[in-house]
Every structure is written in structure tokens, then in C-alpha cells.
Design an enzyme around this catalytic site. Structure first.
Site, PDB file in Angstrom:
ATOM      1  CG  HIS A 188      11.276  31.638  18.816  1.00 49.57           C
ATOM      2  ND1 HIS A 188      11.051  32.680  19.663  1.00 49.57           N
ATOM      3  CD2 HIS A 188      10.362  31.739  17.835  1.00 49.57           C
ATOM      4  CE1 HIS A 188      10.019  33.358  19.229  1.00 49.57           C
ATOM      5  NE2 HIS A 188       9.578  32.807  18.112  1.00 49.57           N
ATOM      6  NE  ARG A 295       9.942  36.819  21.153  1.00 45.48           N
ATOM      7  CZ  ARG A 295      10.958  37.585  20.774  1.00 45.48           C
ATOM      8  NH1 ARG A 295      11.895  37.913  21.634  1.00 45.48           N
ATOM      9  NH2 ARG A 295      11.041  38.019  19.531  1.00 45.48           N
ATOM     10  NE  ARG A 331       4.676  37.992  21.979  1.00 45.23           N
ATOM     11  CZ  ARG A 331       5.605  37.615  21.110  1.00 45.23           C
ATOM     12  NH1 ARG A 331       5.832  38.339  20.038  1.00 45.23           N
ATOM     13  NH2 ARG A 331       6.318  36.539  21.309  1.00 45.23           N
ATOM     14  CD  GLU A 430       3.334  39.960  15.540  1.00 45.74           C
ATOM     15  OE1 GLU A 430       4.530  39.646  15.562  1.00 45.74           O
ATOM     16  OE2 GLU A 430       2.525  39.585  16.406  1.00 45.74           O
ATOM     17  CG  ASN A 453      11.538  38.922  14.550  1.00 47.43           C
ATOM     18  OD1 ASN A 453      12.353  39.727  14.135  1.00 47.43           O
ATOM     19  ND2 ASN A 453      11.514  38.509  15.805  1.00 47.43           N
ATOM     20  NE  ARG A 464       9.760  34.038  13.112  1.00 47.03           N
ATOM     21  CZ  ARG A 464       9.345  34.747  14.164  1.00 47.03           C
ATOM     22  NH1 ARG A 464       8.232  35.454  14.103  1.00 47.03           N
ATOM     23  NH2 ARG A 464      10.027  34.779  15.267  1.00 47.03           N
ATOM     24  CB  CYS A 501       9.628  44.550  20.307  1.00 48.09           C
ATOM     25  SG  CYS A 501       8.126  43.883  19.617  1.00 48.09           S
TER      26      CYS A 501
HETATM   27  C1  PEP Z   1       8.198  39.675  15.829  1.00 49.22           C
HETATM   28  O1  PEP Z   1       7.432  39.003  15.146  1.00 49.22           O
HETATM   29  O2  PEP Z   1       8.977  40.525  15.359  1.00 49.22           O
HETATM   30  C2  PEP Z   1       8.240  39.479  17.285  1.00 49.22           C
HETATM   31  C3  PEP Z   1       8.900  40.311  18.054  1.00 49.22           C
HETATM   32  O3  PEP Z   1       7.583  38.399  17.774  1.00 49.22           O
HETATM   33  P1  PEP Z   1       8.142  36.893  17.713  1.00 49.22           P
HETATM   34  O4  PEP Z   1       9.525  36.937  17.137  1.00 49.22           O
HETATM   35  O5  PEP Z   1       8.116  36.377  19.106  1.00 49.22           O
HETATM   36  O6  PEP Z   1       7.156  36.244  16.822  1.00 49.22           O
HETATM   37 MG    MG Z   2       5.887  37.871  16.133  1.00 52.20          MG
END
Ligand code: PEP
Ligand code: MG
Length: 572
Positions: A188, A295, A331, A430, A453, A464, A501
């Protein structure tokens, strides 16, 4: 000295370092000699006044940028000047306690009392008291404030890591660059840094211990280097590199307001990822074909109470109005994992990314989920609202989420409250388990958006945020491309919208491949929009398809990256 790092938000900065570490007060409990009591009393008052000045400065800045947060700061001022507490602190000093010990004792007493209250809203005030306790103690000890919201001079912020609430409240005009020990391109911190166009170099191991406050550095977040104590020649060279970078960026920015149309005339919907829906984000919507990812959890961060239905309703409405007929993909609350809330205490988990996160948590905390859905559905009477559920792993998840939506709709019907009847409902893809059954999932939803992501995190089994295994987090892994291809094919076959996204949507190498799979909708942070449109305008879809086919036959992420760099050298 030169350190290597991951340049997750491009740019170059030359400046002085501010090491960002949370302040932890250590209280001296030595008794005060009688003759020092008057001086101690005035030291307490001085510290309280300095704390007041800090809060006033913060308040006036937030009043413009974020009135919700400004209210919290106002409450902190009231605590600081609470008559009962003030009297008790002065009495304790007069009884011979040191200033710090007196402040600490009285604040802790009230934190304990409030923390035991049966009323949750009163209990929540304890964290405000804790915040004011730390601020006052820091001022008693004469330690300057280290808070990203109240920076006075431009600095390069160096930290182990930054929480989303740190970056959300950061005074971005004063942050020249960000350097952290942990985090990669999809963290983030990286996402926020890109959206604020702040150069960021993440994943520089043990850097906090190598640097000192005020030390001069060059942050090269183009080639991934941090240079400490640069010579005059080095500074000069980097100033030149910065100008060159800025010229290139200005050239790309010319594409910002253009339409995303490929060389062979196919329109690609380029949408925007937003967080807190602040004035800048809302303004940027005009450059895109809508909001592909809102978000919403950012509305819940950095505050001590949950946002009310009315507060959310107003924000969602504002975004929907700005987007006009274009979609706004909201979301629902995605917390857990790396995202924590001050206003909702969650039990500690050993594997938070595999734990009670996002939709799972909302299904457990129904009241919070329903409040959000009510606000969203009510706002959905205008504009084009798409509601999207994160962290969906199965058909049960989709059906359970939709059942809550139905309950909320029935409540609103019963209460005679108007809500959007044409709102679309979709999911984030995801988790591999849902990507693999995209042919089934597509029947239950109106649309989907691929969160690359997390898809990468769960496909490659790599946390991650864990720097130690960052090399295994391979966004260009062939499995990623195969999963995306399969999902796009299923949604295209069913004639339902499919978007990306996650960060791959705005990635200069991966995005052309996604278009080659048949993706016609991509969503990204504002920092990537102009570049994406530029690439789209130079791309022929037949060529993109050829590349996409080849990529799916390749064996390793390295091979794919090298192939894309070479094939796209005239396009990117
Ligand atoms: C993702 O996981 O790709 C996503 C867009 O959500 P976030 O990065 O907020 O987990
Ligand atoms: Mg995500």
C-alpha cells in the site's frame, strides 16, 4: 555509500533524511524535591501549550483536507484541557511526582476507567486519551513531533514500513521521497506513493540502522539506488537526471485527457483506482472512464469510530456524481491482512493474509457490512454504481454476500427508503480457487475485476509484504497469465464486463498482454493513467494477441519479462 532498493514509484529526489519511528515514552519516576515543584508546574503548562500548538496546526490543515479527521483532533484538544485531569496532574506534581510521572499516572487512570465502560463508543475514546498521553509526554520530554501529517520541512522519509494510515494522513507536499526496509510494488505504501507521485524506494534491508536524521541523500527511484552523503558532482548529475525524468513525465502526461484507443481503433476503458475519495481523487475521475476500484476501507482508517451510514452515503454520492454515467466500482470493506483499523479491534492471527479478511470479516461483522451496503445502495439512486466483493474464494461466498444484499434491500423496502435498482454486483478475482471456476462464477455475478496483487500472492504462496521471499512474488509468472487468460475468456464468452484493477493493469509490460487476452477494461492509480493511454495508442491488438499467445507458452517469469521488454521497446 550506495544501497539498492525496489523503485516502486518513479522519480528522483535529493534531500535530508527523517527517520520515522513511532515515539515510545519512557517515564522517569524519580521523586521531585520540594523546591523544584513550582518549576515543574510551569514545565507542565509549557508542555501542554506546545502540544496545543501542534494540535492547532494539524487541525487547521485537516479542516481543509479531511474534516472527518479534523473532528478527532478537536476532541484531542478538549482532552488536553480537560479540567478534572488538569487538576489531578497539578496535584500529583505538587505531591512530588515528576511532570512525566504525573501526566502518565493520571492519563493511565482515565484510560483504565474509560476502557472498562460498557458503552463501546466511550471505550473507543481510550485510544484518543492514549494518543494525547503520548503527545503530552513527548512535549514534556522536549522531543520534536515525528508525524507524517505535520512535517514542516521537506524530507526524505525513511522507515521500517509505513502503515496505510501513515501514508493516508501524510503531508505529501513535504515528502520528497519514501524509503522503507520492507514492501514491494504492490504494497500500500507503493500504491499511495505512486498516486501522490512521490518517488519511493522500498525493500532496502536494515536501512534504518545505517542512516541518521538530517543526513543528505539522493533517492534514485528510477534505477533503484539510494546514495548517502553525495558529492557535489553526484548531486549535479542527479539534478540533470531529475530534469530529464520530469521532461519525459510531462510528455507522457499529454495523454492524460486523451481517449484510450488502440492503433487499430479499439476503445479500451481506462478506469481509476481511488482510496479515500479526497478532492484530488474526485477531480482525477474526469480523466478516466470511471472508477474501476474504490478501496472503501480508506474511509475507515485513521479514525476512532466507524464511519456512519450517512457519512458514507454522502461520500459515495459525491463520487457517483463526479463520474456521471461512467461506472463507480465500490469495493466493500477490505480489511484484515495488512490493513488494520483503529475503530475495530481484530484478534491477532498467525497468518492474517490467509485469515479473517475482507468479505470473510464482513460476513462475520454483519452490522458493519450492512451499514456500508445501505449507504451504497441509497447512493446508487444516482449514477452508475457497481458493488464489488473482495476476497471471494467460492460460490458460497458469492451467494452469502448476495444474501446480505437482499436483506438490506428488504430492510430499505420495509422502511420505504429509495435505493438504486440498477446497481450491478460483482466480485474480485484474487484467489485462484475462484479464477479456476470463473465459468461458474460468471453466472452468479454481473461483472468481475481481477486483483492481481492478491492473485499473485495466493497463486505463488508468497506473503506480498515479506521482503525475505520477495523474489518468489512473480507477477509475470506464467501461472498468473494463464489464470487471467482463462478468466477473461469466460467473462467475454458470457458477455459480462471483466477488468483488471491490480497493479498489473497499469504495468507497462503486462498491460499489452492483458489486452491481447481480450481484456477491454483496465483500472489503475492516476500516476499510471497517462502512460497507459500512451501505450494503448501505440499498440496494435493483433500484435498484442500474438504476444499474449507466446507468453502463455513460456516457462518462467524471467523469460516472459525479457521477451516483453524486447517486444515492446518501441511501444513503451
Ligand atoms: C489486488 O489485490 O490486486 C487489489 C486490487 O486489491 P488490494 O491491492 O487493495 O488488496
Ligand atoms: Mg486485494
Amino acid at each position: 555509500m550506495v544501497y539498492q532498493g525496489n523503485p516502486v514509484s518513479e522519480g528522483i529526489a535529493v534531500g535530508k533524511i527523517m527517520l520515522y519511528e513511532p515515539f515510545v515514552p519512557v517515564v522517569d519516576t524519580t521523586a521531585l524535591p520540594k523546591e523544584e515543584i513550582p518549576a515543574a508546574l510551569s514545565r507542565y503548562k509549557n508542555a501542554r501549550n506546545s502540544a496545543k500548538k501542534e494540535l492547532e496546526a494539524l487541525y487547521s490543515r485537516l479542516q481543509q483536507d479531511d474534516p472527518g479527521k479534523a473532528k478527532i483532533i478537536k476532541a484531542h484538544m478538549d482532552i488536553l484541557f480537560d479540567v478534572a485531569m488538569e487538576e489531578e496532574i497539578q496535584d500529583a506534581i505538587s505531591d512530588g511526582k515528576s511532570v512525566e510521572a504525573a501526566v502518565d499516572k493520571i492519563f493511565r487512570k482515565y484510560i483504565r476507567i474509560i476502557g472498562k465502560s460498557a458503552d463501546e463508543r466511550i471505550r473507543e475514546r481510550a485510544s484518543d486519551l492514549e494518543d494525547v498521553r503520548c503527545r503530552l509526554l513527548r512535549n514534556c520530554m522536549g522531543v520534536k513531533e515525528k508525524n507524517l501529517a505535520v512535517l514542516t520541512d521537506p524530507v526524505v522519509v525513511v522507515a521500517k514500513d509505513l502503515f496505510p494510515s501513515d501514508t493516508a494522513s501524510m503531508n505529501r507536499n513535504k515528502v520528497l521521497a519514501i524509503v522503507t526496509e520492507v514492501g514491494g510494488p504492490t504494497s500500500h505504501t507503493a500504491i499511495i506513493a505512486r498516486s501522490y507521485e512521490i518517488p519511493a524506494l522500498l525493500g532496502v534491508p536494515d536501512i534504518l540502522f545505517q542512516l541518521q536524521n538530517g543526513q543528505e541523500v539522493i533517492v534514485d527511484a528510477v534505477d533503484g539506488a539510494l546514495i548517502t552523503d553525495p558529492t557535489d558532482e553526484e548531486k549535479e548529475a542527479y539534478r540533470g537526471k531529475k530534469v530529464q525524468f520530469q521532461e519525459q513525465t510531462a510528455e507522457t502526461k499529454k495523454y492524460l485527457a486523451s481517449d484510450g484507443v488502440t492503433k487499430d481503433g479499439v476503445k479500451i476503458e481506462v478506469e481509476l483506482n481511488i482510496g479515500s475519495a479526497n478532492a484530488q481523487e474526485v477531480h482525477d475521475i474526469q480523466y478516466t472512464d470511471g472508477v474501476g476500484l474504490f478501496r472503501s476501507e480508506f474511509l475507515y482508517m485513521g479514525r476512532d469510530t466507524l464511519p456512519s451510514e450517512e457519512e458514507q452515503y454522502k461520500i459515495y454520492r459525491k463520487v457517483l456524481m463526479q463520474a456521471g454515467n461512467n461506472p463507480v466500482t465500490l469495493r466493500t470493506l477490505d480489511i484484515g491482512g495488512d490493513k488494520k483499523l483503529d475503530c475495530l479491534e481484530l484478534p491477532k492471527e498467525d497468518n492474517p493474509f490467509l485469515g479473517n479478511r475482507a468479505l470473510r470479516l464482513c460476513l462475520q461483522h454483519r452490522d458493519i457490512f450492512k451499514t456500508q451496503l445501505r449507504a451504497a445502495l441509497r447512493a446508487g439512486t444516482i449514477g452508475n454504481l457497481w458493488i464489488m466483493f473482495p476476497m471471494v474464494g467460492s460460490m458460497d461466498d458469492i451467494r452469502n454476500a448476495k444474501a446480505v444484499v437482499r436483506e438490506v434491500q428488504q430492510d430499505l423496502d420495509r422502511e420505504n427508503i429509495k435505493y438504486g435498482k440498477n446497481v450491478k454486483f460483482g466480485i474480485m478475482i484474487e484467489i485462484p480457487s475462484i479464477a479456476m471456476i470463473a465459468d461458474l462464477a460468471v453466472k452468479e455475478v454481473d461483472f468481475a475485476s481481477i486483483g492481481t496483487n492478491d492473485l499473485c500472492q495466493y497463486t505463488t504462496a508468497v506473503d506480498r509484504l515479506n521482503q525475505n521471499v520477495a523474489k518468489y512474488y512473480q507477477s509475470y509468472h506464467p501461472a498468473m497469465f494463464r489464470l487471467i487468460r482463462y478468466t477473461v475468456e469466460q467473462f467475454n464468452k458470457a458477455g459480462k464486463p471483466i477488468c483488471v484493477c491490480g497493479e498489473l493493469g497499469g504495468d507497462k509490460l503486462a498491460m499489452p498482454v492483458l489486452l491481447g487476452f481480450g481484456m477491454r477494461r483496465i483500472s489503475m492509480g492516476i500516476a499510471s493513467v497517462a502512460r497507459a493511454k500512451k501505450i494503448i495508442s501505440r499498440l496494435d491488438l493483433r500484435f498484442a494477441k500474438e504476444m499474449a499467445d507466446k507468453v502463455c507458452q513460456m516457462e518462467t517469469a524471467g523469460e516472459i519479462e525479457a521477451y516483453l521488454k524486447d517486444s515492446l521497446k518501441d511501444v513503451i
